[in-house]
Write a protein that holds these residues in place. Structure first.
Motif, PDB file in Angstrom:
ATOM      1  N   SER A   1      40.889  -4.894  -3.522  1.00 45.38           N
ATOM      2  CA  SER A   1      42.335  -5.777  -3.494  1.00 45.38           C
ATOM      3  C   SER A   1      42.989  -6.524  -2.634  1.00 45.38           C
ATOM      4  O   SER A   1      44.089  -7.293  -2.929  1.00 45.38           O
ATOM      5  N   VAL A   2      42.203  -7.056  -1.990  1.00 38.37           N
ATOM      6  CA  VAL A   2      41.990  -8.213  -1.584  1.00 38.37           C
ATOM      7  C   VAL A   2      42.294  -9.763  -2.033  1.00 38.37           C
ATOM      8  O   VAL A   2      42.790 -10.017  -1.716  1.00 38.37           O
ATOM      9  N   ILE A   3      41.378  -9.236  -3.187  1.00 37.68           N
ATOM     10  CA  ILE A   3      41.319 -10.543  -4.227  1.00 37.68           C
ATOM     11  C   ILE A   3      42.412 -10.431  -5.017  1.00 37.68           C
ATOM     12  O   ILE A   3      43.368 -11.297  -5.364  1.00 37.68           O
ATOM     13  N   HIS A   4      43.016  -9.626  -5.076  1.00 38.81           N
ATOM     14  CA  HIS A   4      44.499  -8.947  -6.197  1.00 38.81           C
ATOM     15  C   HIS A   4      45.327  -9.809  -5.135  1.00 38.81           C
ATOM     16  O   HIS A   4      46.644 -10.142  -5.778  1.00 38.81           O
ATOM     17  N   ALA A   5      45.120  -9.637  -3.151  1.00 37.27           N
ATOM     18  CA  ALA A   5      46.465 -10.253  -2.186  1.00 37.27           C
ATOM     19  C   ALA A   5      46.334 -12.206  -2.464  1.00 37.27           C
ATOM     20  O   ALA A   5      47.116 -12.470  -2.487  1.00 37.27           O
ATOM     21  N   VAL A   6      45.135 -12.278  -2.068  1.00 37.93           N
ATOM     22  CA  VAL A   6      44.576 -13.884  -2.503  1.00 37.93           C
ATOM     23  C   VAL A   6      44.335 -14.022  -3.336  1.00 37.93           C
ATOM     24  O   VAL A   6      44.330 -16.002  -3.163  1.00 37.93           O
ATOM     25  N   HIS A   7      43.865 -13.844  -4.028  1.00 39.14           N
ATOM     26  CA  HIS A   7      43.637 -15.002  -5.596  1.00 39.14           C
ATOM     27  C   HIS A   7      42.157 -15.370  -5.367  1.00 39.14           C
ATOM     28  O   HIS A   7      42.037 -17.026  -5.310  1.00 39.14           O
ATOM     29  N   SER A   8      41.425 -14.751  -4.724  1.00 36.81           N
ATOM     30  CA  SER A   8      40.388 -15.282  -4.040  1.00 36.81           C
ATOM     31  C   SER A   8      38.995 -15.063  -3.914  1.00 36.81           C
ATOM     32  O   SER A   8      39.121 -13.172  -3.099  1.00 36.81           O
ATOM     33  N   ASN A   9      37.547 -15.181  -3.966  1.00 40.56           N
ATOM     34  CA  ASN A   9      36.497 -14.447  -2.986  1.00 40.56           C
ATOM     35  C   ASN A   9      36.122 -14.516  -2.083  1.00 40.56           C
ATOM     36  O   ASN A   9      34.854 -14.028  -1.653  1.00 40.56           O
ATOM     37  N   GLU A  10      36.363 -16.101  -1.810  1.00 42.39           N
ATOM     38  CA  GLU A  10      35.694 -16.620  -0.572  1.00 42.39           C
ATOM     39  C   GLU A  10      36.597 -16.296   0.935  1.00 42.39           C
ATOM     40  O   GLU A  10      37.135 -16.296   0.408  1.00 42.39           O
ATOM     41  N   MET A  11      35.223 -16.072   2.116  1.00 41.92           N
ATOM     42  CA  MET A  11      35.929 -15.260   3.307  1.00 41.92           C
ATOM     43  C   MET A  11      36.490 -16.351   3.858  1.00 41.92           C
ATOM     44  O   MET A  11      37.930 -16.692   4.111  1.00 41.92           O
ATOM     45  N   SER A  12      36.464 -17.920   3.871  1.00 48.56           N
ATOM     46  CA  SER A  12      36.889 -18.774   4.074  1.00 48.56           C
ATOM     47  C   SER A  12      38.771 -18.890   3.571  1.00 48.56           C
ATOM     48  O   SER A  12      39.999 -19.765   4.437  1.00 48.56           O
ATOM     49  N   GLN A  13      38.929 -18.643   2.451  1.00 46.10           N
ATOM     50  CA  GLN A  13      40.631 -18.709   1.787  1.00 46.10           C
ATOM     51  C   GLN A  13      41.282 -16.595   2.743  1.00 46.10           C
ATOM     52  O   GLN A  13      42.339 -16.752   2.314  1.00 46.10           O
ATOM     53  N   MET A  14      40.670 -16.340   3.660  1.00 50.86           N
ATOM     54  CA  MET A  14      40.505 -15.065   3.679  1.00 50.86           C
ATOM     55  C   MET A  14      41.159 -15.100   5.530  1.00 50.86           C
ATOM     56  O   MET A  14      40.729 -15.701   6.211  1.00 50.86           O
ATOM     57  N   GLY A  15      41.579 -14.218   6.670  1.00 51.75           N
ATOM     58  CA  GLY A  15      41.834 -14.067   7.419  1.00 51.75           C
ATOM     59  C   GLY A  15      42.884 -13.266   8.027  1.00 51.75           C
ATOM     60  O   GLY A  15      43.902 -13.248   7.691  1.00 51.75           O
ATOM     61  N   ASN A  16      43.104 -12.545   8.584  1.00 51.63           N
ATOM     62  CA  ASN A  16      43.897 -12.315   9.688  1.00 51.63           C
ATOM     63  C   ASN A  16      44.976 -10.976   8.286  1.00 51.63           C
ATOM     64  O   ASN A  16      46.399 -10.981   8.329  1.00 51.63           O
TER      65      ASN A  16
END
Length: 637
Positions: free
Chosen positions: A375-390
């Motif tokens: 679900s997260v990858i579907h939203a941000v289009h990345s597997n890397e934690m550095s591209q996520m947050g908040n």
């Protein structure tokens, strides 16, 4: 309970229909057909579970092995034959419920996650094939039937991991998984052949009956290289289980298998396929315990090392799916350890029950973690934690359900993981203190790296997203399975599991060992607290700690270079010293012998082909000469 056959027939029929006719359907129609079919399988599995556990499964106080369907397929000798059928007992019925539930959730989830993907119909056909393979494996009446479905599971996983066949990394990952597990399965097959040769049977019921006296008597006195033949056979069978369940050093395929679609990771590499090795050891547990207890000790130590090894690596990974992959390796190792430290019968078999209990609860919260990651990858289009947050502000359902799964795997009460992991720790505590303290440390590492993952995705700083790429909550087809799995992750630990599953099929009662539980809760809370301090808000402290660890951190980040070591071993030892001599022997000896035979035949033919020249004068001369020769021989002899 003959209707249980429908649980196998339905997914196989779906595979044929979607595989042959799927491209003629609209993708959505194919997905709905596949999902509806799996829903019927799940309903049928629940009916089987209810009837078995609450109506027909018991005879007196003991759970029975029921065989509603069975027929002979191949017969080798008077005693040795291969049957195909369905075996219902506590662990197989439990697995039917687990597999169909998780598979149904993945089918529903994939309607949203895989929407618009090329090969959507093929994807659902392969999901049906995998479900059929795994269901056939767990209800097998004999070890050779299990092996057949075991290999079919390997084919299914190869196809699903390599679903994105235009992506080189996915193709490499699928080949790696296939080759590594085939190498392990060679040991499995040799073990089956040794076991069946001496016991004169493939049948699980015969092998495990009478406290495995059949096996111990059959192998009496047989040794090879200082070990009993029973030890060799069961160690080789465990080799197959170690490959499928990604035990060290055969674990290298599982992290790369994350190249497949994320729902595939949830189905195959978290909840079903990777527990096949655990199920295999559990199915043959009486044989291991009475005929080869040394192999159980080996299983315990291999599992302990694997759990610690994988947990350390998970701490350093930055790809969220690979964190979960190493977490899976570590948790499957927990189950193996529980079997390795278990005794037989009643409360002495606590480890056996705990292993199956953790398999049951882990299936739900690990599937939830993978689907949440999807679900997260579907939203941000990345597997890397550095591209996520908040992301908690944008994805509230995924945030809450992911947090529930993290609490469950961290062993925090009253979530399901606490109850099953506590039983494993209790079994180790009373049998092997060294193993207990290692698993206790792993529990702390697990809590730490899972909450590191959670904070890096949903908290960690004030990351902002552009208006054009602002994350959003997943559609209902993805959100509903998350909510259902979250409910299972909360409440599945409350089932009185020892009343249904035990090493000798006799129910018993368990209670919480509060000494072990307090140690477990304490280390889990400590792991969460450390992760909170380091990762709740963005800071330089994690980088500073990593730098201070120097080579140890770099080694863990690179998975202790096991992939490089295996590559060196493959190219230098296997290819250079095994494959090349075999290839030379094949070219020069085998091919040379065949070529020499062909050359001799050709030369012989050339030397005599003049006899068939077609010239009448030559034939007449041969006729006259032959007649004269015969007349001379008759005259003188």
């Amino acid at each position: 309970m003959e209707y249980s056959l429908f649980i196998l027939i339905a997914p196989f029929f779906l595979f044929l229909v979607l595989g042959l006719l799927g491209m003629k359907m609209q993708p959505k129609v194919a997905g709905i057909i596949g999902t509806a079919g799996m829903g019927l399988c799940a309903i049928c599995a629940y009916a089987v579970a209810y009837q078995y556990f609450f109506q027909t499964g018991k005879a007196g106080e003991e759970w029975q092995q029921l065989i509603p369907v069975n027929f002979e397929w191949l017969r080798f000798t008077e005693y040795l034959h291969i049957d195909l059928g369905i075996l219902l007992d506590p662990i197989s019925v439990m697995m039917l419920a687990v597999i169909t539930t998780v598979s149904l959730m993945v089918h529903i989830y994939s309607l949203g996650y895989m929407h618009g993907e090329t090969g959507f119909q093929r994807y659902y056909a392969l999901l049906s094939l995998f479900s059929f393979s795994m269901l056939g494996l767990v209800v097998a009446t004999n070890i050779f039937q299990m092996y057949i479905f075991w290999e079919l599971v390997g084919v299914s996983s190869y196809s699903l991991i390599g679903f994105y066949y235009t992506k080189p990394s996915a193709v490499s990952a699928s080949k790696k998984a296939f080759i590594v597990t085939r190498f392990a399965d060679l040991g499995f097959l040799i073990g089956i052949l040794i076991l069946s040769y001496y016991t004169k049977t493939f049948d699980f019921g015969t092998l495990t009956a009478n406290h495995a006296e059949l096996v111990t008597n059959s192998f009496a006195g047989g040794t090879f290289m200082g070990l009993s033949l029973a030890t060799w056979a069961l160690a080789l069978i465990f080799m197959g289980g170690a490959g499928k369940s990604a035990m060290f050093p055969l674990h290298i395929w599982l992290p790369d298998a994350m190249e497949g679609p994320t729902p595939v990771s949830a189905l195959i590499h978290a909840a079903t396929m990777v527990v096949a090795g655990v199920f295999l050891v559990a199915r043959l547990f009486p044989v291991y315990f009475f005929a080869a207890p040394d192999v159980l000790t080996l299983i315990a130590y291999v599992g302990t090392f694997t759990a610690l090894f994988a947990a350390i690596i998970a701490i350093t990974q930055t790809d969220i799916k690979r964190v979960l992959a190493f977490s899976t390796i570590s948790q499957i190792a927990y189950m193996m350890v529980a079997l390795g430290v278990s005794d037989y019968g009643g409360h002495d078999g606590l480890g056996y029950m705990a292993s199956m209990f953790h398999l049951f609860t882990h299936a739900f919260f690990k599937a939830l973690l993978f689907l949440g990651a999807g679900s997260v990858i579907h939203a941000v289009h990345s597997n890397e934690m550095s591209q996520m947050g908040n992301l908690r502000k944008y994805m509230p359902v995924t945030n809450i359900t992911f947090a529930i799964a993290c609490l469950a795997i961290a062993g925090i009460p009253p979530f399901s993981g606490f109850f099953s992991k506590d039983e494993i720790l209790a079994a180790a505590f009373h049998n092997h203190p060294l193993i207990f303290w290692t698993l206790w440390a792993v529990a702390g590492l697990t809590a730490f790296y899972m909450w590191r993952l959670y904070y890096c995705i949903f908290w960690n700083g004030n990351k902002t997203y552009s208006e054009h790429h602002k994350p959003h909550e997943s559609p209902w087809t993805m959100a509903v399975p998350l909510i259902i799995l979250a409910v299972f992750s909360v409440f599945s630990g409350l089932i009185p599991f020892a009343g249904f599953i035990s090493s000798d099929n006799m129910p018993f009662h368990t209670h919480i060992d509060w000494l072990v539980a307090s140690l477990s809760i304490g280390i889990g809370v400590t792991g969460i607290a450390v992760a909170t301090v380091l990762y709740l808000r963005k800071s330089n402290r994690p980088a500073e700690i990593a730098q201070s660890l120097g080579g140890l951190y770099r080694a863990a980040l690179h998975k202790f270079y096991l992939d490089e070591i295996w590559m060196w071993f493959t190219q230098t030892v296997i290819f250079k010293y095994i494959c090349m001599p075999i290839a030379w022997f094949d070219r020069h000896i085998i091919d040379g012998a065949m070529n020499g035979l062909a050359w001799t035949t050709q030369k012989s033919a050339d030397s005599v082909k003049g006899l068939q020249s077609g010239q009448v004068q030559f034939y007449a001369w041969v006729f006259v000469a032959g007649s004269v020769l015969i007349a001379v021989l008759v005259l003188f002899l």
